[in-house]
Design a protein around this motif. Sequence first.
Motif, short mmCIF file in Angstrom:
data_model
loop_
_atom_site.label_atom_id
_atom_site.label_comp_id
_atom_site.label_asym_id
_atom_site.label_seq_id
_atom_site.Cartn_x
_atom_site.Cartn_y
_atom_site.Cartn_z
N LYS A 588 28.99 2.32 20.51
CA LYS A 588 27.72 2.97 20.81
C LYS A 588 26.90 2.13 21.78
O LYS A 588 26.21 2.67 22.66
CB LYS A 588 26.94 3.19 19.52
CG LYS A 588 25.66 4.00 19.69
CD LYS A 588 25.02 4.27 18.33
CE LYS A 588 23.75 5.11 18.49
NZ LYS A 588 23.12 5.37 17.16
N GLU A 589 26.96 0.82 21.65
CA GLU A 589 26.23 -0.05 22.57
C GLU A 589 26.80 0.03 23.98
O GLU A 589 26.05 0.02 24.96
CB GLU A 589 26.29 -1.50 22.07
CG GLU A 589 25.68 -1.72 20.70
CD GLU A 589 24.18 -1.59 20.68
OE1 GLU A 589 23.57 -1.69 21.76
OE2 GLU A 589 23.62 -1.34 19.59
N ASP A 592 25.67 3.19 25.80
CA ASP A 592 24.22 3.39 25.89
C ASP A 592 23.83 3.61 27.34
O ASP A 592 24.23 2.85 28.23
CB ASP A 592 23.51 2.16 25.33
CG ASP A 592 22.02 2.40 25.10
OD1 ASP A 592 21.46 3.29 25.78
OD2 ASP A 592 21.43 1.72 24.26
N GLN A 595 21.80 0.42 30.20
CA GLN A 595 22.77 -0.67 30.23
C GLN A 595 22.15 -2.02 30.50
O GLN A 595 22.74 -3.05 30.18
CB GLN A 595 23.83 -0.37 31.31
CG GLN A 595 24.79 0.73 30.93
CD GLN A 595 25.70 0.32 29.79
OE1 GLN A 595 26.47 -0.61 29.89
NE2 GLN A 595 25.60 1.03 28.67
N ASN A 597 19.74 -5.05 29.78
CA ASN A 597 19.10 -5.63 28.61
C ASN A 597 18.18 -6.75 29.04
O ASN A 597 18.61 -7.68 29.74
CB ASN A 597 20.14 -6.17 27.62
CG ASN A 597 21.02 -5.09 27.04
OD1 ASN A 597 20.67 -4.44 26.07
ND2 ASN A 597 22.19 -4.89 27.65
N ARG A 730 20.69 -2.87 20.27
CA ARG A 730 19.64 -1.86 20.12
C ARG A 730 20.08 -0.63 19.34
O ARG A 730 19.24 0.10 18.81
CB ARG A 730 19.13 -1.46 21.51
CG ARG A 730 18.34 -2.57 22.19
CD ARG A 730 17.79 -2.17 23.54
NE ARG A 730 18.83 -2.20 24.57
CZ ARG A 730 19.37 -1.13 25.09
NH1 ARG A 730 19.01 0.07 24.68
NH2 ARG A 730 20.30 -1.23 26.01
N GLY A 732 21.08 2.31 20.28
CA GLY A 732 20.55 3.56 20.82
C GLY A 732 19.05 3.56 20.99
O GLY A 732 18.50 4.48 21.63
N SER A 734 15.34 2.30 22.48
CA SER A 734 14.92 1.79 23.78
C SER A 734 14.54 0.33 23.72
O SER A 734 14.63 -0.38 24.73
CB SER A 734 13.73 2.61 24.30
OG SER A 734 12.64 2.53 23.37
N GLY A 787 15.63 -2.17 26.69
CA GLY A 787 16.64 -1.53 27.54
C GLY A 787 16.03 -0.92 28.78
O GLY A 787 14.93 -0.33 28.75
#
Length: 1389
Positions: A588-589, A592, A595, A597, A730, A732, A734, A787
């Motif tokens: 899931k990361e 996302d 992308q 960070n 995170r 998912g 923000s 994010g």
Amino acid sequence: MIGTKNDNSETGQNGTWYDIIEKWKEVEISREHVSDDVSTGYQFNLQSVTGHLNLNTPDAYNLEYEIRLTLFDVLYGRFIGRTWRSRKVRSTQSEEQGQHSQIKLDLPVYFHTPILDSTILLVIEIVTYLTPKNPLPGQENVTKQRSLGWGVLRLFQSGVLIKDISDGGEIPTRRLDVYQGSPRALLYMKDPIESDPQIKLVPGCQITLTFSRHIAMNTIMHLMPENVLYGADEKLPGMAESYTKHGDIHDYFWKPRLMKQCVGYIDKLSINLGTTIERFEDELCKLANYDRLKREKLTDDGKSVAVSERKLMIGVHNGFCYIQKPQFAQVEPEALVGGTKMGSFGRGKRKDPSLISLSSSTNLVLRSRIQLNEMIPHSKVAIVFQLEYILSLPAPQSNVTGSVSSLRSQPSKIMVRWASWTPYTLSRLPEQPVTVTLNGGLSANPDSLLFYKVQKNQDGLNNNGSIKFRYLTSDQPIANSTSIVGQSVLSNEPVIGTTQLHAPDVVQVKEPDDSYSVEIAHLEMAGDQHPVHAPPIQPIAQSSIPTLTRASYARLYNAGFPEILDRKGLLPQIIDANDLMFRFNLEKEITDPLQTNEVCVQFLAFTTPVQSPAEAPPPTMNSIFLSFQFYRFRPVTTQRLSLVRKTDSDGRYNDKAPCILRKIEAGEQLDEGQPGLEVKYHVDPVHMKAGENSAFLKYLATHYLHIDVWNGESLLLMGSLSVPLKHLLRGGNSAVCVNHEVDVVFSEHSDVAPTFTGDLSKGGSVRPLGLSKQYRGRLHLRLGNVGYPSEDKSSIRMKKSPLVVADLTGCAFHGGSLTFALQNSGSVRANRCKGRKMIESNSELSELLLLNATRNEEGDKENAEAGKGMDADRQRKISRMNAVRNLEDENGGKPQTKIGQRALLNRQEKSLKERDLKTISSYRERLKSEHIMEMLMLSITTKHTIRPTLGIAEFVELKLKNPFTTQQTVSIECNSTDFRVVTDSREWRYFKGLAGLHTPVEENMFNFDPNSSLPQIYLRPKETVYIPFRYQSYEADHEVATQGPGHFFKPTPTSLQPVKDQHSHGTIKSKVVKAILRTSDGRPLSILQLTVDPQPHVVDQTFRFYNPEQTFLKKCIRLPPFNNNSDHQFHVVCSDPEIVCQARSLSRDEPREVFLKAPCGNSPSVRRFFLAIYNDPFLAIPAQIWQFYVHSLQRIDVNSVLGQTSRFSLVLRGTQTAPMVQCFSSHPKEMQLSPSERFLLPANGVYEVNAGVRTTSVNSNTKYMYVNVVDTEYHQLIRTWLVAVKAREPMIAKEFDIELSRSGGKGNNKMITYTNPYPNRKKFVLMTSRSDLLHFRDVNMELGPGEKTTIGLRFASGVAQSGRFPVHIFINDLEDKNEETFLINVTYV
């Protein structure tokens, strides 16, 4: 539709855990195949079998069929896993009039494996069962079995993509031929199996199936072993009652779900071996020594076997496998731990712990609580205990002439006893301690190991002993008194009830499943061991139990710290760091959409420790600074941060309240902005290598941020801490944010009681145990991750392929300068070319012309110095202009009117030009052939760019085609030792698997030139081959910043953007390496040119060692065995060639040892180097990279008497300037310095610093203290001393034995008498070695000649642990000389 054959003894659905262990046998696969530690789930769906299936079966029999599946390893020629069987089924069509029969199956089978190798086969066997239709009496159960045939399926083929079930769409159907005979023929066949001429097909018979990936199995793969087949309706222990119905089959694997896990605790564990520890170990050592002598064919050589360690393995097992990797802890005899059965103390002296008799000890005890995070409340989930002894065997006689390491004792592991307990078979968990009988000998056990023989008692019955413990769960209250917390692992000290607030909480003494213990052994002689500051004892944020009141938290977070907001200005999602059930999903990361960070680290406050009576006070401090390194960014050393103390509502300072951190600017002024310190890291995939973003996310999931905390005044290391980074994922959201309160721990290693546990797969988890530790405070920090969309507009950044195609087409020369063409050969070729001067394109010629000009023209020196930054052509012009101006100045600024003088100047200028033209012409003729050759070489040069990091091997494969119509023998020459050809086919295949290349691999491809030893390859006419190369460098940045705080540190964002100078990164420069392929006549055929742009690397662990200057640091780091690797797959490589490092392992199941030998420089220099640890056979990717700091200190040895001051002097030499300096001690209570205030150090002078050391704590080892001399204006370290204090115990005048109650009372007040032995009046001072246990009514006494008085003693109450503890009373005079010493042996009951 049929289902699987449910064998209760294997699946465990109707049996017990012990039934599964009795029947279950698993064959391990060789780990040579494993290309990745990440396992993947797969599904077979057996659809049908068609063909002539009756094989002339008589009509008198009923015919049934059974499908058997097994995995087979072609490379090693053995079956692996278990044979899975379906239920018996009849064919759906009878064979009439030549029609084929058909067996409809539609049967899912599941397994998971980390293997991606074409040598792993799925073997499918069809077995027929013949049962008589009308059996004779007594033959009703007679059944005949026949093998109808078998087939094979290669699971992983090069270039074949395996589709996942979740992708949707139709899974490709595969049809397999059926061979005659039995699959046991595979044991005698060689690859390729399918083309073996000895096998014969069953005519018209085929097996239809599908093979696909099943990513949904990721949640349950830890419940099932690798490479083991399971049917769809086989519910494993730990799986929830959730299934998908496919026909009449309950499929538990289609959408599997786990049962809810809970946290279990093993506390107060003790092991009784049925006899005394001394008797049991003596018998064990005698048998081991007898076996050694018999194995070496020796008689009694006078050597003996000794017990080195006693380890206990604790794991959670579901009958098939351990749910997580087991934990290892060390157990010790009860007499050594400080229990109620302590050995007695002799009169007048205290025995060394190593000399305590074990004859009275019958139990082995575990000091701390073990936490089991993976417990599942299921009746077939058991807790497994395995006791093993590590024996120290004398070195064999054959090793007498070997290396130093071979002369040491050889460790040998003996499995002694094992036990298991299934807690959830009971109706309720027991509240009282649990006792389980130990097993030994040949009894079936989860690991199929052989254990030590079963012992018999006097009645002839088995007497293996028992294990006793208390089991708690996360739902039960945990009392602080159940374990010894907050204590040194080495000490026998009690826990005082009043000091519990300053001890670490219960969670700190757990053995986390992601930790990995390491023992650091000192190779020096006994008593000459030097300290090491190890990483934090707990690699987790110790914030589970808040230590502040709600009002304190309100004042802390209302101080105005900068907020962490997402890209829209909204507050982030708050993550609870204490959530034990926190989970993350890397898939899931990775998917996302945000992308990029932005990782934010905020340092908020610092809580100074409250001194307990048992501890020495920490050094006073008013400021701190921090040092750490995040991911691949450069190390950060912050500026000094002031500790601002807040007042309560009544205006008084609260010592327990945290101090707000504020930056100290120039002039010792506090920053007026927001409090705290913020550091941001901007990680955008556009500035990273392709595919590195997933590696960064894995770094966050598995690593810890290691932070060193330093005293801002004394520059002494206060301690370290580690914070997990997994909460920055995170999921998912923000933006996320997490708050931590982490204890700052200062630890020094000792060689007593090492404990092995954990896993090397997670960074920041390697930590030495057996430590004396001190808590120096608590750091409050906040971590956040915001994010952002990536700057890269493309949705997918493809990873650069390591396959390089050789360019042999040639390139045309478009005119212009040859040197210009060579310098711009990498750019796009244009149709037009612009001419340039030779001096502009050739720096060597430009410097030569400038040299000619300066020899004949006297230029101004100042102008020459100012023109150093210019190019050579401009400097030459300026020098000529200066010569003309100087000539005009000599004539008063008036032009020359004489014709003769003008003609002379013209001739001089003409001669200079002619000389320059001759120089250019000769230089051009000399370099013409060289430039032409370079241009020709450029036409066959293939360029490729790599960006390697420390220790990682970069794989490049060159596709080369022979351009000639004749065969050629090509030699390959590399101009760098870091760049070489891969000549081993196994290594080649291994790297291709890592890179995902599907090009062919040739065996015995290379030959070696007997003269030059260069690898050679034979090329047929117009043949295309693939040549593998690897580049691996251990060049690293070894520069160490000056020990002290950073200056002008600004909280600006830090990003992984390329540096302005593309050819350097820090102290590591970019370079170009080449591989030249020459034919047999020496002519170059092709050139592979690699541009190496080194990148910074990740540091998994940091160690700091302190060693005397101008000596060698010798350390031995012991790691536990790697369960998934063979013996030879453990290597270490150091980045510093001056460091000697060696890895050694005796066998697969023995601990690994890493030896280090490093030279030390002058005090106070610091040496920095890196150690890459590999657990793969070809040293491709380091499992971890350790960073070492070796501080060289001037050593001062001091011999003192316990409780008495010993004085000595330190000689301090001045520098070129006269700074204001101050001396600081690491132990201000035990070592006093004079002068203790600031003073002026004369330039190039000598200054004497007086020191006095007085220790009161009883310690048989050498105690180390540090003295720092600091420049108070610039906060720089001037000098450092390492003071090694060896204290001997004074003569004991009187000794007393008393017994006290732990709860206290009137009996805790005692009195003893003392008489002044002098004929004059004298003053005395009282001290004790245990200020936490004993307090005096009055510490000062003044007695007349021969006067007698009583000394009032008040012993502490509220002691949490029973035991016997020695307490010394020192009676000193005013000059701090010891007059008498009393010893009181206090026993708390």
